[in-house]
Design a protein around this motif. Sequence first.
Motif, PDB file in Angstrom:
ATOM      1  N   GLN A 245     -18.396 -32.307  -8.688  1.00 27.51           N
ATOM      2  CA  GLN A 245     -18.284 -32.626 -10.106  1.00 27.51           C
ATOM      3  C   GLN A 245     -19.656 -33.017 -10.654  1.00 27.51           C
ATOM      4  O   GLN A 245     -20.300 -33.934 -10.133  1.00 27.51           O
ATOM      5  CB  GLN A 245     -17.285 -33.772 -10.335  1.00 27.51           C
ATOM      6  CG  GLN A 245     -15.835 -33.386 -10.088  1.00 27.51           C
ATOM      7  CD  GLN A 245     -15.510 -33.217  -8.617  1.00 27.51           C
ATOM      8  OE1 GLN A 245     -15.939 -34.006  -7.775  1.00 27.51           O
ATOM      9  NE2 GLN A 245     -14.747 -32.188  -8.289  1.00 27.51           N
ATOM     10  N   ALA A 246     -20.074 -32.330 -11.696  1.00 24.19           N
ATOM     11  CA  ALA A 246     -21.358 -32.660 -12.322  1.00 24.19           C
ATOM     12  C   ALA A 246     -21.255 -33.999 -13.044  1.00 24.19           C
ATOM     13  O   ALA A 246     -20.188 -34.392 -13.521  1.00 24.19           O
ATOM     14  CB  ALA A 246     -21.759 -31.567 -13.303  1.00 24.19           C
ATOM     15  N   GLY A 247     -22.358 -34.711 -13.107  1.00 28.88           N
ATOM     16  CA  GLY A 247     -22.360 -36.002 -13.776  1.00 28.88           C
ATOM     17  C   GLY A 247     -23.768 -36.482 -14.059  1.00 28.88           C
ATOM     18  O   GLY A 247     -24.734 -35.726 -13.905  1.00 28.88           O
ATOM     19  N   PRO A 248     -23.908 -37.732 -14.449  1.00 31.21           N
ATOM     20  CA  PRO A 248     -25.221 -38.268 -14.822  1.00 31.21           C
ATOM     21  C   PRO A 248     -26.027 -38.770 -13.633  1.00 31.21           C
ATOM     22  O   PRO A 248     -26.881 -39.639 -13.770  1.00 31.21           O
ATOM     23  CB  PRO A 248     -24.856 -39.430 -15.748  1.00 31.21           C
ATOM     24  CG  PRO A 248     -23.557 -39.936 -15.207  1.00 31.21           C
ATOM     25  CD  PRO A 248     -22.827 -38.712 -14.716  1.00 31.21           C
ATOM     26  N   GLY A 249     -25.749 -38.241 -12.448  1.00 33.44           N
ATOM     27  CA  GLY A 249     -26.437 -38.691 -11.248  1.00 33.44           C
ATOM     28  C   GLY A 249     -25.513 -39.512 -10.381  1.00 33.44           C
ATOM     29  O   GLY A 249     -24.422 -39.888 -10.782  1.00 33.44           O
ATOM     30  N   VAL A 378     -20.462 -40.835 -22.899  1.00 29.87           N
ATOM     31  CA  VAL A 378     -19.491 -41.158 -21.850  1.00 29.87           C
ATOM     32  C   VAL A 378     -20.207 -41.076 -20.504  1.00 29.87           C
ATOM     33  O   VAL A 378     -20.678 -40.009 -20.107  1.00 29.87           O
ATOM     34  CB  VAL A 378     -18.292 -40.196 -21.864  1.00 29.87           C
ATOM     35  CG1 VAL A 378     -17.280 -40.605 -20.795  1.00 29.87           C
ATOM     36  CG2 VAL A 378     -17.644 -40.172 -23.233  1.00 29.87           C
ATOM     37  N   LEU A 379     -20.281 -42.218 -19.785  1.00 27.15           N
ATOM     38  CA  LEU A 379     -21.094 -42.299 -18.576  1.00 27.15           C
ATOM     39  C   LEU A 379     -20.305 -42.618 -17.308  1.00 27.15           C
ATOM     40  O   LEU A 379     -20.835 -42.467 -16.208  1.00 27.15           O
ATOM     41  CB  LEU A 379     -22.199 -43.344 -18.761  1.00 27.15           C
ATOM     42  CG  LEU A 379     -23.267 -42.996 -19.798  1.00 27.15           C
ATOM     43  CD1 LEU A 379     -24.172 -44.185 -20.058  1.00 27.15           C
ATOM     44  CD2 LEU A 379     -24.082 -41.797 -19.321  1.00 27.15           C
ATOM     45  N   ALA A 405     -20.922 -36.961 -20.401  1.00 31.92           N
ATOM     46  CA  ALA A 405     -21.550 -36.719 -19.104  1.00 31.92           C
ATOM     47  C   ALA A 405     -20.553 -36.709 -17.956  1.00 31.92           C
ATOM     48  O   ALA A 405     -20.942 -36.506 -16.806  1.00 31.92           O
ATOM     49  CB  ALA A 405     -22.619 -37.781 -18.844  1.00 31.92           C
ATOM     50  N   ARG A 406     -19.283 -36.916 -18.260  1.00 30.99           N
ATOM     51  CA  ARG A 406     -18.267 -36.962 -17.213  1.00 30.99           C
ATOM     52  C   ARG A 406     -17.128 -35.966 -17.406  1.00 30.99           C
ATOM     53  O   ARG A 406     -16.198 -35.923 -16.600  1.00 30.99           O
ATOM     54  CB  ARG A 406     -17.683 -38.380 -17.133  1.00 30.99           C
ATOM     55  CG  ARG A 406     -18.657 -39.409 -16.608  1.00 30.99           C
ATOM     56  CD  ARG A 406     -18.996 -39.179 -15.153  1.00 30.99           C
ATOM     57  NE  ARG A 406     -19.781 -40.260 -14.572  1.00 30.99           N
ATOM     58  CZ  ARG A 406     -20.141 -40.321 -13.305  1.00 30.99           C
ATOM     59  NH1 ARG A 406     -19.789 -39.354 -12.482  1.00 30.99           N
ATOM     60  NH2 ARG A 406     -20.860 -41.337 -12.856  1.00 30.99           N
TER      61      ARG A 406
END
Length: 444
Positions: A245-249, A378-379, A405-406
């Motif tokens: 799942q892609a995200g903010p790191g 959204v983090l 971002a989620r």
Amino acid sequence: MIAVIGSGYVGLTTGACLASLGHPVVCGDVDLDKVERLQRGEVPILEDGLPELLHAGLAAGTLEFVHGAVAAAERAEYVFLCLPTPDGGDGRADLRIVHAVVAEIAPHLRPGAVLVTKSTVPVGTAAEITAAVDRPDVAVVSNPEFLQEGSAVRNFLHPDRIVVGSDDRAAAAAVAALYAPLGAPAVVTSAASAELIKYAFNAFLATKLSFVNAVAALAEAVGADVAEVTHGMGFDERIGPRFLQAGPGWGGSCFPKDTRALATIADDHGVPFPVLAATVTANELAKDHVADKVRRAAGGSLAGAPVALWGLTFKAGTDDLRDSPALAVAQRLAAEGAVLTAYDPAIGADLPATADRPAIRVAADPYRAAEGAAVLVVLTEWPEFRTVDLARVAAVLDGRTVVDARGVVDEDVAAAAGLAVVPLGRRGRFDPDRSPEPAGGAVA
């Protein structure tokens, strides 16, 4: 009897779960106030299912809490060390607490006791502890934990495997037998292999996440959808669908620390391991990528811009802020002058500025956090963000853009409310690189 030394996140989960298997467990901790609260059944961390196990263990008499390591260890056949091993600042794990506790309890261990390292420790620690204890009647076993915050109880009670390592194979087998009621396969290895398994495991997952976040940025550039890409990848059993799942790191208490530690171990032994440096670099780029999206959504400058943040913890289901990518993104935004207001269901008070995070005002609900904001970000993937009334959000938000971002915001519902969603890993209906921000609620 089993003693668990340390009643933090790992120790408390370990103690409560072992007690639920029918083992008598005594947990020792240096913090008297914590011990007294645990004796009353008060759980100091947010972890699904843990309060119920704690209360059940106390009621059944299989779980107790005492003040101090010796008070717990002197009665036990097995002594689990669940102690902090933070980054020492140079990539190496700081083992001072571990060694201090070992020195304290060593003279008090009963003959034939087994000392079990549950904490994440560098390769060679079991050998160091064996030498420090200096008792041929005491065996040392490495039994690394593979708990995920937010699902730790489930991970413990339904494990993929149990890893147990020792140069004393009989002691290793005895520790593995403690987990027999779980029915999981036991991987019995040398102590060094067990210690390395934990670091390699976490570093590999971190590498997988960094790879996916890089694929997400590429998908945006070429017009693909990272969710479709990873869905197609995940069918291959060599890859699998998890951690795609892609995200903010990535962040948290383990991945950053353990990835740095593994790189340091490799460096100390003269073994090139460049993929770890690339993994860390890619993680920083993922955070930069989200901050870039917020800046563009704000019109190119964040100076004085009010920005709303949904989510502060490093993942949903926990109240842990350690190495949170949400806070890392917030730090980048604040460095450019953004004024931050946040909502997180696990965080109830304003966050003062520290060396690694900016000052953040914490609102009581997601709508108050969004009031007057130029951009909403959204983090953290809290489930409640999927069901927020977006029309109500649009009514209080000053801008029209949600940087998601989620991947939790429904773009169609947002569009109906007059909001534009900027997603990760694909081009949204509103691309701030190509289109002006929609005005008056109209979404391009």
